[in-house]
Design an enzyme around this catalytic site. Structure first.
Site, PDB file in Angstrom:
ATOM      1  CE  LYS A 193     -13.750  -9.263 -47.878  1.00 21.37           C
ATOM      2  NZ  LYS A 193     -12.637  -8.834 -48.709  1.00 21.37           N
ATOM      3  CG  PHE A 247     -15.911 -14.836 -53.160  1.00 20.31           C
ATOM      4  CD1 PHE A 247     -15.142 -15.382 -54.183  1.00 20.31           C
ATOM      5  CD2 PHE A 247     -15.291 -14.525 -51.960  1.00 20.31           C
ATOM      6  CE1 PHE A 247     -13.771 -15.589 -54.012  1.00 20.31           C
ATOM      7  CE2 PHE A 247     -13.919 -14.729 -51.794  1.00 20.31           C
ATOM      8  CZ  PHE A 247     -13.160 -15.259 -52.824  1.00 20.31           C
ATOM      9  CG  ASP A 301     -19.733 -14.936 -46.092  1.00 23.56           C
ATOM     10  OD1 ASP A 301     -19.253 -13.974 -45.474  1.00 23.56           O
ATOM     11  OD2 ASP A 301     -19.123 -15.557 -46.978  1.00 23.56           O
TER      12      ASP A 301
HETATM   13  N1  PLP Z   1     -16.863 -14.380 -47.794  1.00 28.73           N
HETATM   14  C1  PLP Z   1     -17.074 -13.203 -48.398  1.00 28.73           C
HETATM   15  C2  PLP Z   1     -18.479 -12.693 -48.513  1.00 28.73           C
HETATM   16  C3  PLP Z   1     -16.007 -12.451 -48.889  1.00 28.73           C
HETATM   17  O1  PLP Z   1     -16.247 -11.277 -49.498  1.00 28.73           O
HETATM   18  C4  PLP Z   1     -14.698 -12.962 -48.749  1.00 28.73           C
HETATM   19  C5  PLP Z   1     -13.549 -12.220 -49.298  1.00 28.73           C
HETATM   20  O2  PLP Z   1     -13.669 -11.429 -50.202  1.00 28.73           O
HETATM   21  C6  PLP Z   1     -14.506 -14.199 -48.114  1.00 28.73           C
HETATM   22  C7  PLP Z   1     -15.614 -14.880 -47.648  1.00 28.73           C
HETATM   23  C8  PLP Z   1     -13.137 -14.760 -47.911  1.00 28.73           C
HETATM   24  O3  PLP Z   1     -12.428 -13.994 -46.993  1.00 28.73           O
HETATM   25  P1  PLP Z   1     -10.823 -14.041 -46.955  1.00 28.73           P
HETATM   26  O4  PLP Z   1     -10.332 -13.431 -48.233  1.00 28.73           O
HETATM   27  O5  PLP Z   1     -10.444 -13.263 -45.735  1.00 28.73           O
HETATM   28  O6  PLP Z   1     -10.436 -15.479 -46.844  1.00 28.73           O
END
Ligand code: PLP
Length: 387
Positions: free
Chosen positions: A231, A118, A202
């Site tokens: 986050k 994700f 990420d």
């Molecule tokens: N990357 C990861 C690993 C995530 O857990 C998330 C959100 O859950 C995102 C990207 C996307 O972040 P946002 O919801 O702030 O756009």
């Protein structure tokens, strides 16, 4: 509101520390923490004071100008990450969009990510998100993006000189806190370097101390070309960042990317205060300690519904022996505990980094009761034997 979320679990009113209250006055122990966001918990005085103080000075100035909080946060982040330059965004998905543009700047067409990953829901990051259910309604996706199995063999087979980047979560949080194979990040570093591709990590969910280290790539002894953050970076204030390392820190040139709000004084002042508190209060070590305690407590419950515990520090997955995660979430909520069903058979825990003995004990009592209640409903035999 557009019906993008099926139905809210409750309407919340306010919080304090690791607790939230709904509009009817019911109190909950919050072990989801806004999905790994509320590093300092709710209404922490450092957070509240940083918002109020910076809002009273200057909140927003446009990116024609810089501000002291922005420059200080860039400095702090390069120190903590070991990176060389920072690009500020307002969210995680925007940090990944910046990473996609960074990858495009190599001039190579292919961007690899992993199945079940994700990375966000805007079109670039969605193209990397390895979940067909999320991608399929929005095809066509970004050309050149492809998902490979999370194995070193699949990576070896896919990597070639036309690959711009591999984008990878060190632990797949949204998949239900799924660990990568041991040594994956180090192998990915070696293999990407061999073909001149970027390794983009990420750490939007895993970073900022949540796993008991500032970043998983550091614990694994790996230096990436870029790391995406969000986050916990704002502890509840919307902010994200892409940190570039070495040559990758210079790939985006003036005018090639931008955002009205990215790096504004309010967001960067709050983030700076949150990071300072995490450092000063030793919350990274606390995440490791409390994570170990929670792991012991969960395995000690001896529930037939629990197959094991995944993750690190305070990003934990409770792997279930049956697809009853939603029932456990409901049973926990009835007992004043918020946990998350990240997958049918996996419960995710991502509590604030500030939790102590009392919260661990309260979690253990309430979660064990929720497991017992759900287990009772899964027993179908009239003799009471488990199904
Ligand atoms: N990357 C990861 C690993 C995530 O857990 C998330 C959100 O859950 C995102 C990207 C996307 O972040 P946002 O919801 O702030 O756009």
């Amino acid at each position: 509101m557009m019906p993008t979320v099926p139905s809210p679990l409750a309407v919340l009113s306010h919080g304090s520390g690791a607790r939230v209250w709904d509009v009817d006055g019911t109190e909950y122990l919050d072990f989801l923490g806004g999905i790994a966001v509320n590093a300092l918990g709710h209404a922490h005085p450092v957070f509240v004071d940083a918002v109020a103080r910076q809002a009273g000075r200057v909140a927003h100035i446009s990116n024609y100008f810089a501000s002291e909080p922005e420059l200080a946060l860039a400095e702090r982040l390069t120190r903590l990450t070991g990176g060389d330059a920072v690009y500020f965004t307002n969210s995680g998905t925007e940090a990944i969009e910046a990473a996609v543009k960074l990858a495009r700047r190599t001039g190579r067409p292919r961007i690899l990510s992993l199945t079940s990953s994700f990375h966000g829901r805007t079109m670039g990051s969605l193209s990397l998100t390895g979940k067909p259910a999320l991608q399929d309604p929005f095809r066509p996706l970004l050309p050149g993006t492809e998902q490979i199995a999370p194995t070193i063999e699949a990576l070896e087979a896919a990597l070639a000189e036309d690959v711009a980047a591999l984008v990878v979560e060190p632990i797949q949080g949204e998949a239900g806190v799924v660990d990568l194979p041991a040594g994956y990040l180090a192998a990915a570093r070696d293999l990407t370097r061999r073909v001149g591709a970027l390794l983009i990590v990420d750490e939007i969910q895993t970073g900022i101390g949540r796993t008991g280290d500032w970043f998983v790539y550091q614990a694994e002894g790996v230096t990436p070309d870029a790391v995406a953050l969000a986050k916990g970076l704002g502890g509840g204030f919307p902010i994200g960042a892409l940190v570039g390392f070495g040559d990758a820190a210079r790939l985006l040139q003036p005018g090639q990317h931008g955002s009205t709000y990215g790096g504004n004084p309010l967001a960067t002042a709050v983030s700076g205060a949150v990071l300072a508190e995490i450092e000063d209060a030793g919350l990274v070590a606390n995440a490791a300690l409390r994570g170990a305690q929670l792991r012991d407590a969960i395995t000690g419950m001896g529930s037939p519904l629990v197959a094991g515990v995944s993750g690190r520090g305070l990003l934990l997955g409770i792997v279930l022996t049956a697809p009853v995660a939603s029932a456990i979430v409901a049973a926990a909520q009835e007992r004043g505990l918020i946990v998350n069903a990240a997958a049918d058979s996996r419960i995710r825990l991502a509590p604030p980094l500030i939790i102590g003995d009392a919260e661990v004990a309260e979690f253990a009592e309430k979660f064990a009761a929720a497991l017992t209640a759900v287990h009772a409903t899964t027993t179908t035999s009239p003799t009471g034997a488990t199904a």
